[in-house]
Write a protein that holds these residues in place. Structure first.
Motif, PDB file in Angstrom:
ATOM      1  N   PRO A  15      79.364  -5.622  35.158  1.00 36.97           N
ATOM      2  CA  PRO A  15      78.856  -5.009  34.904  1.00 36.97           C
ATOM      3  C   PRO A  15      78.978  -3.689  33.807  1.00 36.97           C
ATOM      4  O   PRO A  15      80.384  -3.877  33.841  1.00 36.97           O
ATOM      5  CB  PRO A  15      78.614  -4.374  36.052  1.00 36.97           C
ATOM      6  N   ALA A  16      78.859  -3.354  33.096  1.00 41.99           N
ATOM      7  CA  ALA A  16      79.370  -2.336  32.186  1.00 41.99           C
ATOM      8  C   ALA A  16      79.539  -1.188  33.113  1.00 41.99           C
ATOM      9  O   ALA A  16      80.264   0.438  32.296  1.00 41.99           O
ATOM     10  CB  ALA A  16      78.136  -1.748  31.335  1.00 41.99           C
ATOM     11  N   ARG A  17      78.947  -1.135  34.548  1.00 41.82           N
ATOM     12  CA  ARG A  17      79.230   0.243  35.266  1.00 41.82           C
ATOM     13  C   ARG A  17      78.857   0.020  36.201  1.00 41.82           C
ATOM     14  O   ARG A  17      77.787  -1.197  36.409  1.00 41.82           O
ATOM     15  CB  ARG A  17      78.415   1.951  34.783  1.00 41.82           C
ATOM     16  N   PRO A  18      79.631   0.639  37.570  1.00 43.81           N
ATOM     17  CA  PRO A  18      78.680   0.427  38.795  1.00 43.81           C
ATOM     18  C   PRO A  18      77.575   0.458  38.849  1.00 43.81           C
ATOM     19  O   PRO A  18      76.570   1.304  39.016  1.00 43.81           O
ATOM     20  CB  PRO A  18      79.602   1.387  39.175  1.00 43.81           C
ATOM     21  N   ILE A  19      76.870  -0.311  38.714  1.00 40.04           N
ATOM     22  CA  ILE A  19      75.296  -0.815  39.793  1.00 40.04           C
ATOM     23  C   ILE A  19      74.829  -0.947  40.795  1.00 40.04           C
ATOM     24  O   ILE A  19      75.223  -0.991  42.272  1.00 40.04           O
ATOM     25  CB  ILE A  19      74.628  -2.420  39.249  1.00 40.04           C
ATOM     26  N   PRO A  20      73.715   0.678  41.030  1.00 40.81           N
ATOM     27  CA  PRO A  20      73.668   1.209  42.003  1.00 40.81           C
ATOM     28  C   PRO A  20      72.874   0.232  42.421  1.00 40.81           C
ATOM     29  O   PRO A  20      72.007  -0.446  41.866  1.00 40.81           O
ATOM     30  CB  PRO A  20      72.940   2.391  41.699  1.00 40.81           C
ATOM     31  N   ILE A  21      72.806   0.044  43.922  1.00 45.56           N
ATOM     32  CA  ILE A  21      71.898  -0.554  44.705  1.00 45.56           C
ATOM     33  C   ILE A  21      71.439   0.675  45.934  1.00 45.56           C
ATOM     34  O   ILE A  21      71.665   1.352  46.294  1.00 45.56           O
ATOM     35  CB  ILE A  21      73.198  -1.344  45.561  1.00 45.56           C
ATOM     36  N   LEU A  22      69.595   0.288  45.395  1.00 46.75           N
ATOM     37  CA  LEU A  22      68.829   1.377  46.679  1.00 46.75           C
ATOM     38  C   LEU A  22      68.229   0.628  47.270  1.00 46.75           C
ATOM     39  O   LEU A  22      68.277  -0.464  46.505  1.00 46.75           O
ATOM     40  CB  LEU A  22      68.092   1.928  45.191  1.00 46.75           C
ATOM     41  N   LEU A  23      67.572   0.398  48.091  1.00 52.58           N
ATOM     42  CA  LEU A  23      67.083  -0.175  49.463  1.00 52.58           C
ATOM     43  C   LEU A  23      65.566   0.710  49.952  1.00 52.58           C
ATOM     44  O   LEU A  23      65.678   1.885  49.892  1.00 52.58           O
ATOM     45  CB  LEU A  23      68.125  -0.385  51.301  1.00 52.58           C
ATOM     46  N   ALA A  24      64.596  -0.876  49.843  1.00 51.85           N
ATOM     47  CA  ALA A  24      63.792  -0.175  51.137  1.00 51.85           C
ATOM     48  C   ALA A  24      64.117   0.035  51.815  1.00 51.85           C
ATOM     49  O   ALA A  24      64.248  -0.965  52.963  1.00 51.85           O
ATOM     50  CB  ALA A  24      62.612  -1.063  49.681  1.00 51.85           C
ATOM     51  N   ALA A  25      63.439   1.351  52.427  1.00 50.84           N
ATOM     52  CA  ALA A  25      64.432   0.886  54.365  1.00 50.84           C
ATOM     53  C   ALA A  25      62.664   1.649  55.081  1.00 50.84           C
ATOM     54  O   ALA A  25      62.120   3.229  54.268  1.00 50.84           O
ATOM     55  CB  ALA A  25      65.002   1.404  54.638  1.00 50.84           C
ATOM     56  N   SER A  26      62.131   2.003  55.707  1.00 51.66           N
ATOM     57  CA  SER A  26      61.117   2.343  57.046  1.00 51.66           C
ATOM     58  C   SER A  26      61.594   2.487  57.601  1.00 51.66           C
ATOM     59  O   SER A  26      61.582   3.978  59.085  1.00 51.66           O
ATOM     60  CB  SER A  26      60.052   1.967  56.366  1.00 51.66           C
ATOM     61  N   ASN A  27      62.316   1.540  58.780  1.00 53.62           N
ATOM     62  CA  ASN A  27      62.290   1.324  60.176  1.00 53.62           C
ATOM     63  C   ASN A  27      63.853   2.182  59.804  1.00 53.62           C
ATOM     64  O   ASN A  27      64.775   1.904  59.142  1.00 53.62           O
ATOM     65  CB  ASN A  27      62.581  -0.395  60.741  1.00 53.62           C
TER      66      ASN A  27
END
Length: 309
Positions: free
Chosen positions: A178-190
């Motif tokens: 990747p051109a830069r570190p890809i951010p990882i975001l998570l859907a989370a409710s519990n």
């Protein structure tokens, strides 16, 4: 200070994906939106074997019939734009082979000049897991953990090594990076999913559920981060699922983000006050075609900025 706004791309069955995705992406970039997003819905069981989100008796919306594949959708958008970030909200990660998913995201990021945001979730559809799941539905959390680990490894320096339950890489060169570190975001409710956000992800992808309830979830996540000793910031992108109507929705049963542009912005204002880094507005339900979607997106953007969002 205004909140960066993103928009959902036209993936649903009444749009022409090959034509409408590039056209809409190009138009919303010109309007001023800062990101475009794609979601994943792999199939539409008929007859339904399970209610929406696993809730008995709740029908799946008709918009889930034939949803375009999210990473192909983002590739189409990337080719037509220069600036907007390209996000998934969300990609059901355990439906994908981890190594191939990591390579696809890396290639998309490299090709787009570093614009990808990887939003992952575990999903809820038993039918989707039966058709495409790498492991059974019950193992979805474990698979998501491995997807995150494989992505971090593949996107990192060579030689890449990884030894997991699904993926084994024995000292290999894996590119492109990747051109830069890809951010990882998570859907989370519990609570378990929230711990995964704190321990393994760059950020959180909440769903707008009303300002008070959403703010309470954000406070709880920050408190959990403090308990677990996380000091780095949690990136946040709030997802607002809208159902546009040309005329104001007059009924007393108006759902959140249901109605015309003014009503959608009316619901947006208190959510923006919570202080999220960005808000994604998915407007594709309601407009009859891509041109109306662009027109509505322009009106919502203008009214949101006028309201201080």
């Amino acid at each position: 200070m205004t909140t960066p706004l993103g928009i959902g791309l036209p993936q649903n069955h009444h749009y022409n994906v090959g034509r409408d995705v590039p056209d809409v992406a190009r138009a919303v970039e010109q309007i001023g939106y800062e990101s475009v997003w794609a979601y994943e819905r792999a199939l539409f069981p008929e007859p339904a074997t399970q209610g929406l989100f696993g809730m008995p008796g709740v029908d799946w919306p008709d918009s889930y019939r034939s949803v375009a594949e999210p990473l192909i959708t983002l590739a189409l958008a990337a080719s037509a734009t220069e600036r907007v970030r390209l996000g998934t909200s969300v990609l059901v990660a355990p439906l994908h082979q981890p190594f191939q998913l990591a390579r696809t995201l890396a290639t998309l990021d490299a090709a787009s000049g570093g614009r990808v945001v990887a939003g992952f979730g575990t999903g809820w559809s038993l039918d989707e897991y039966a058709a495409a799941g790498i492991r059974p539905f019950e193992a979805r959390g474990t698979v998501l953990d491995e997807v995150i680990g494989v992505c971090r490894a593949v996107w990192g320096p060579d030689p890449v090594s990884y030894d997991g339950e699904i993926t084994r890489i024995s000292s290999a060169v894996v590119g492109p990076k990747p051109a830069r570190p890809i951010p990882i975001l998570l859907a989370a409710s519990n609570k378990a999913a929230q711990r995964r956000v704190i321990d393994h992800a760059d950020g959180w992808l909440p769903l707008a559920l009303g300002a008070e309830r959403t703010a309470a979830q954000w406070r709880a996540l920050r408190e959990l981060a403090a308990e677990r000793g996380r000091t780095r910031p949690i990136q946040t992108v709030l997802r607002a699922n809208a159902e546009y109507t040309p005329e104001p929705y007059r009924g007393s049963d108006r759902a959140l983000f249901q109605g015309n542009a003014e009503q959608i912005v009316e619901d947006l204002v208190p959510h923006a006050a919570i202080g999220f880094d960005e808000i994604l507005i998915d407007l594709q339900r309601g407009p009859r075609d891509a041109q109306e979607l662009v027109d509505v997106a322009a009106e919502v953007y203008e009214k949101a900025r006028a309201a201080g969002v």
